[in-house]
Design a protein around this motif. Structure first.
Motif, PDB file in Angstrom:
ATOM      1  N   LEU A   6       0.845  -1.191   0.000  1.00 28.05           N
ATOM      2  CA  LEU A   6       0.000   0.000   0.000  1.00 28.05           C
ATOM      3  C   LEU A   6       0.881   1.241   0.000  1.00 28.05           C
ATOM      4  CD1 LEU A   6      -2.237  -1.340   2.854  1.00 28.05           C
ATOM      5  CD2 LEU A   6      -3.154  -0.833   0.603  1.00 28.05           C
ATOM      6  N   THR A   7       0.315   2.348  -0.453  1.00 32.65           N
ATOM      7  CA  THR A   7       1.050   3.616  -0.443  1.00 32.65           C
ATOM      8  C   THR A   7       0.302   4.633   0.414  1.00 32.65           C
ATOM      9  OG1 THR A   7      -0.144   4.390  -2.402  1.00 32.65           O
ATOM     10  CG2 THR A   7       1.962   3.258  -2.763  1.00 32.65           C
ATOM     11  N   LEU A   8       1.055   5.633   0.856  1.00 32.81           N
ATOM     12  CA  LEU A   8       0.465   6.720   1.632  1.00 32.81           C
ATOM     13  C   LEU A   8       1.272   7.980   1.316  1.00 32.81           C
ATOM     14  CD1 LEU A   8      -1.553   7.518   3.891  1.00 32.81           C
ATOM     15  CD2 LEU A   8       0.275   7.069   5.521  1.00 32.81           C
ATOM     16  N   LEU A  21     -10.348  13.203   4.448  1.00 29.20           N
ATOM     17  CA  LEU A  21     -11.242  12.420   5.310  1.00 29.20           C
ATOM     18  C   LEU A  21     -11.763  11.249   4.497  1.00 29.20           C
ATOM     19  CD1 LEU A  21     -12.734  12.208   8.044  1.00 29.20           C
ATOM     20  CD2 LEU A  21     -14.565  13.565   7.024  1.00 29.20           C
ATOM     21  N   LYS A  22     -11.441  10.050   4.935  1.00 30.15           N
ATOM     22  CA  LYS A  22     -11.847   8.842   4.204  1.00 30.15           C
ATOM     23  C   LYS A  22     -13.327   8.618   4.450  1.00 30.15           C
ATOM     24  CE  LYS A  22     -10.574   4.934   2.021  1.00 30.15           C
ATOM     25  NZ  LYS A  22      -9.714   3.797   2.264  1.00 30.15           N
ATOM     26  N   LYS A  23     -14.076   8.597   3.370  1.00 23.75           N
ATOM     27  CA  LYS A  23     -15.526   8.549   3.537  1.00 23.75           C
ATOM     28  C   LYS A  23     -16.127   7.147   3.477  1.00 23.75           C
ATOM     29  CE  LYS A  23     -16.759  11.760   0.685  1.00 23.75           C
ATOM     30  NZ  LYS A  23     -17.533  12.827   0.071  1.00 23.75           N
ATOM     31  N   TRP A  31      -8.985  10.790   9.165  1.00 23.67           N
ATOM     32  CA  TRP A  31      -8.172  11.653   8.326  1.00 23.67           C
ATOM     33  C   TRP A  31      -6.881  10.913   8.015  1.00 23.67           C
ATOM     34  CZ3 TRP A  31      -9.933  16.056   6.217  1.00 23.67           C
ATOM     35  CH2 TRP A  31     -11.038  16.666   6.813  1.00 23.67           C
ATOM     36  N   ASN A  32      -6.428  11.009   6.790  1.00 19.74           N
ATOM     37  CA  ASN A  32      -5.203  10.311   6.410  1.00 19.74           C
ATOM     38  C   ASN A  32      -4.588  10.982   5.182  1.00 19.74           C
ATOM     39  OD1 ASN A  32      -3.208   8.374   6.475  1.00 19.74           O
ATOM     40  ND2 ASN A  32      -4.589   6.625   6.245  1.00 19.74           N
ATOM     41  N   GLY A  33      -3.355  10.606   4.894  1.00 26.18           N
ATOM     42  CA  GLY A  33      -2.764  10.982   3.621  1.00 26.18           C
ATOM     43  C   GLY A  33      -3.501  10.212   2.522  1.00 26.18           C
ATOM     44  N   GLY A  36      -3.324   3.945  -1.423  1.00 20.47           N
ATOM     45  CA  GLY A  36      -4.149   2.741  -1.586  1.00 20.47           C
ATOM     46  C   GLY A  36      -3.279   1.595  -2.045  1.00 20.47           C
ATOM     47  N   LYS A  37      -3.949   0.604  -2.595  1.00 21.31           N
ATOM     48  CA  LYS A  37      -3.222  -0.598  -3.006  1.00 21.31           C
ATOM     49  C   LYS A  37      -2.384  -0.337  -4.254  1.00 21.31           C
ATOM     50  CE  LYS A  37      -7.265  -3.180  -1.477  1.00 21.31           C
ATOM     51  NZ  LYS A  37      -8.208  -2.034  -1.485  1.00 21.31           N
ATOM     52  N   VAL A  38      -1.216  -0.951  -4.289  1.00 20.62           N
ATOM     53  CA  VAL A  38      -0.396  -0.921  -5.499  1.00 20.62           C
ATOM     54  C   VAL A  38      -0.999  -1.938  -6.465  1.00 20.62           C
ATOM     55  CG1 VAL A  38       1.918  -1.325  -6.444  1.00 20.62           C
ATOM     56  CG2 VAL A  38       1.657  -0.275  -4.177  1.00 20.62           C
ATOM     57  N   ALA A 127      -4.428   4.893  14.987  1.00 17.53           N
ATOM     58  CA  ALA A 127      -3.792   5.005  16.310  1.00 17.53           C
ATOM     59  C   ALA A 127      -2.266   5.064  16.256  1.00 17.53           C
ATOM     60  CB  ALA A 127      -4.234   3.842  17.204  1.00 17.53           C
ATOM     61  N   ASP A 128      -1.679   4.458  15.222  1.00 18.90           N
ATOM     62  CA  ASP A 128      -0.214   4.467  15.126  1.00 18.90           C
ATOM     63  C   ASP A 128       0.342   5.823  14.706  1.00 18.90           C
ATOM     64  OD1 ASP A 128      -1.625   3.183  12.695  1.00 18.90           O
ATOM     65  OD2 ASP A 128       0.184   4.049  11.830  1.00 18.90           O
ATOM     66  N   ASP A 129      -0.506   6.642  14.074  1.00 17.15           N
ATOM     67  CA  ASP A 129      -0.002   7.891  13.489  1.00 17.15           C
ATOM     68  C   ASP A 129       0.611   8.821  14.528  1.00 17.15           C
ATOM     69  OD1 ASP A 129      -1.382   6.587  11.469  1.00 17.15           O
ATOM     70  OD2 ASP A 129      -2.140   8.421  10.564  1.00 17.15           O
ATOM     71  N   LYS A 130       0.077   8.785  15.759  1.00 22.16           N
ATOM     72  CA  LYS A 130       0.624   9.692  16.776  1.00 22.16           C
ATOM     73  C   LYS A 130       2.086   9.363  17.113  1.00 22.16           C
ATOM     74  CE  LYS A 130      -0.727   7.627  21.223  1.00 22.16           C
ATOM     75  NZ  LYS A 130      -1.831   6.655  21.017  1.00 22.16           N
TER      76      LYS A 130
HETATM   77  N1  LIG Z   1      -1.872   6.753   8.442  1.00 23.94           N
HETATM   78  C1  LIG Z   1      -2.119   5.466   8.308  1.00 23.94           C
HETATM   79  N2  LIG Z   1      -2.462   4.998   7.095  1.00 23.94           N
HETATM   80  C2  LIG Z   1      -2.724   3.707   7.017  1.00 23.94           C
HETATM   81  C3  LIG Z   1      -2.663   2.828   8.088  1.00 23.94           C
HETATM   82  N3  LIG Z   1      -3.000   1.578   7.644  1.00 23.94           N
HETATM   83  C4  LIG Z   1      -3.255   1.697   6.327  1.00 23.94           C
HETATM   84  O1  LIG Z   1      -3.598   0.798   5.544  1.00 23.94           O
HETATM   85  N4  LIG Z   1      -3.093   2.992   5.924  1.00 23.94           N
HETATM   86  C5  LIG Z   1      -3.298   3.574   4.618  1.00 23.94           C
HETATM   87  C6  LIG Z   1      -2.588   2.956   3.479  1.00 23.94           C
HETATM   88  C7  LIG Z   1      -3.498   3.334   2.316  1.00 23.94           C
HETATM   89  O2  LIG Z   1      -3.218   4.678   1.929  1.00 23.94           O
HETATM   90  C8  LIG Z   1      -4.876   3.267   2.920  1.00 23.94           C
HETATM   91  C9  LIG Z   1      -5.565   1.953   2.742  1.00 23.94           C
HETATM   92  O3  LIG Z   1      -5.760   1.743   1.392  1.00 23.94           O
HETATM   93  P1  LIG Z   1      -7.196   1.310   0.831  1.00 23.94           P
HETATM   94  O4  LIG Z   1      -7.542  -0.016   1.398  1.00 23.94           O
HETATM   95  O5  LIG Z   1      -8.134   2.419   1.004  1.00 23.94           O
HETATM   96  O6  LIG Z   1      -6.800   1.168  -0.672  1.00 23.94           O
HETATM   97  P2  LIG Z   1      -7.623   1.463  -1.978  1.00 23.94           P
HETATM   98  O7  LIG Z   1      -8.034   2.909  -1.991  1.00 23.94           O
HETATM   99  O8  LIG Z   1      -6.778   0.953  -3.097  1.00 23.94           O
HETATM  100  O9  LIG Z   1      -8.795   0.503  -1.713  1.00 23.94           O
HETATM  101  P3  LIG Z   1     -10.305   0.520  -2.119  1.00 23.94           P
HETATM  102  O10 LIG Z   1     -10.975   1.138  -0.904  1.00 23.94           O
HETATM  103  O11 LIG Z   1     -10.394   1.345  -3.356  1.00 23.94           O
HETATM  104  O12 LIG Z   1     -10.572  -0.948  -2.265  1.00 23.94           O
HETATM  105  O13 LIG Z   1      -4.686   3.490   4.310  1.00 23.94           O
HETATM  106  C10 LIG Z   1      -2.296   3.352   9.344  1.00 23.94           C
HETATM  107  O14 LIG Z   1      -2.242   2.645  10.347  1.00 23.94           O
HETATM  108  N5  LIG Z   1      -2.026   4.676   9.403  1.00 23.94           N
END
Ligand SMILES: Nc1nc2c([nH]c(=O)n2[C@H]2C[C@H](O)[C@@H](COP(=O)(O)OP(=O)(O)OP(=O)(O)O)O2)c(=O)[nH]1
Length: 167
Positions: A6-8, A21-23, A31-33, A36-38, A127-130
């Motif tokens: 995964l990428t962030l 904000l992930k909806k 809230w996150n960067g 998603g999946k590679v 929770a790990d982000d802090k």
């Molecule tokens: N900040 C943070 N980001 C995380 C954690 N765990 C984790 O998977 N992520 C990130 C990595 C990815 O950017 C995202 C998860 O990807 P996703 O499942 O939404 O991937 P996607 O958009 O390809 O998937 P989809 O919902 O379209 O099927 O969350 C974490 O603990 N902290």
């Protein structure tokens, strides 16, 4: 079993960070960067760039890999391997929530917003982000492992600042 890649991406300015904000889906309500999946056939860097564009509307040609985070969830053998990138430049317009984009944003997966670095909404993030966000903010690179029980509780972790990410 192979790790799930995964990428962030954390776009930043000197005093602000762009989060979304992930909806829906994994991490909903947090809230996150952007990321998603590679996908098969793309490199991790290409995946990061694609997800940034899809979720925020901007292109970055200066992504720098700054972190490697591995996540395990109790009862699930699949390890998530999240490659964290940052960028301090971008091209294009952020799909921010103003009136003109409200209808579009209603359907988008993420809602982008700038946050001042002293007002990061850690209570509404993973929770790990802090633990690692302060390392990111001061410009360090980091490697970590977190064992989660459910999606909110960390039962074990290890986190190190590193000079280089030789992953
Ligand atoms: N900040 C943070 N980001 C995380 C954690 N765990 C984790 O998977 N992520 C990130 C990595 C990815 O950017 C995202 C998860 O990807 P996703 O499942 O939404 O991937 P996607 O958009 O390809 O998937 P989809 O919902 O379209 O099927 O969350 C974490 O603990 N902290």
């Amino acid at each position: 079993m192979l790790n799930k890649l995964l990428t962030l991406v954390l776009v930043r300015e000197p005093s602000r960070v762009l989060l979304g904000l992930k909806k829906k889906g994994f991490g909903e309500g947090k809230w996150n960067g952007f990321g998603g999946k590679v996908e098969p056939g793309e490199t991790i860097l290409e995946g990061a760039k694609r997800e940034l564009l899809e979720e925020s509307g901007v292109v970055s040609n200066s992504l720098e890999e700054i972190g490697l985070l591995k996540f395990e969830f109790v009862g699930d053998p699949q390890i998530l391997e999240v490659h964290v990138f940052t960028s301090n430049t971008f091209e294009g317009e952020i799909k921010e929530s103003d009136g003109s984009t409200r209808i579009f944003l209603h359907f988008a997966e993420m809602r982008p917003q700038w946050f001042y670095t002293d007002k990061i909404p850690l209570h509404q993030m993973w929770a790990d982000d802090k633990y690692w966000f302060p390392m990111f903010l001061k410009g360090s690179k980091f490697k970590g492992y977190f064992l989660f029980e459910g999606h909110e509780k960390i039962v074990k972790y290890q986190l190190d600042e590193v000079e280089k990410l030789n992953s």
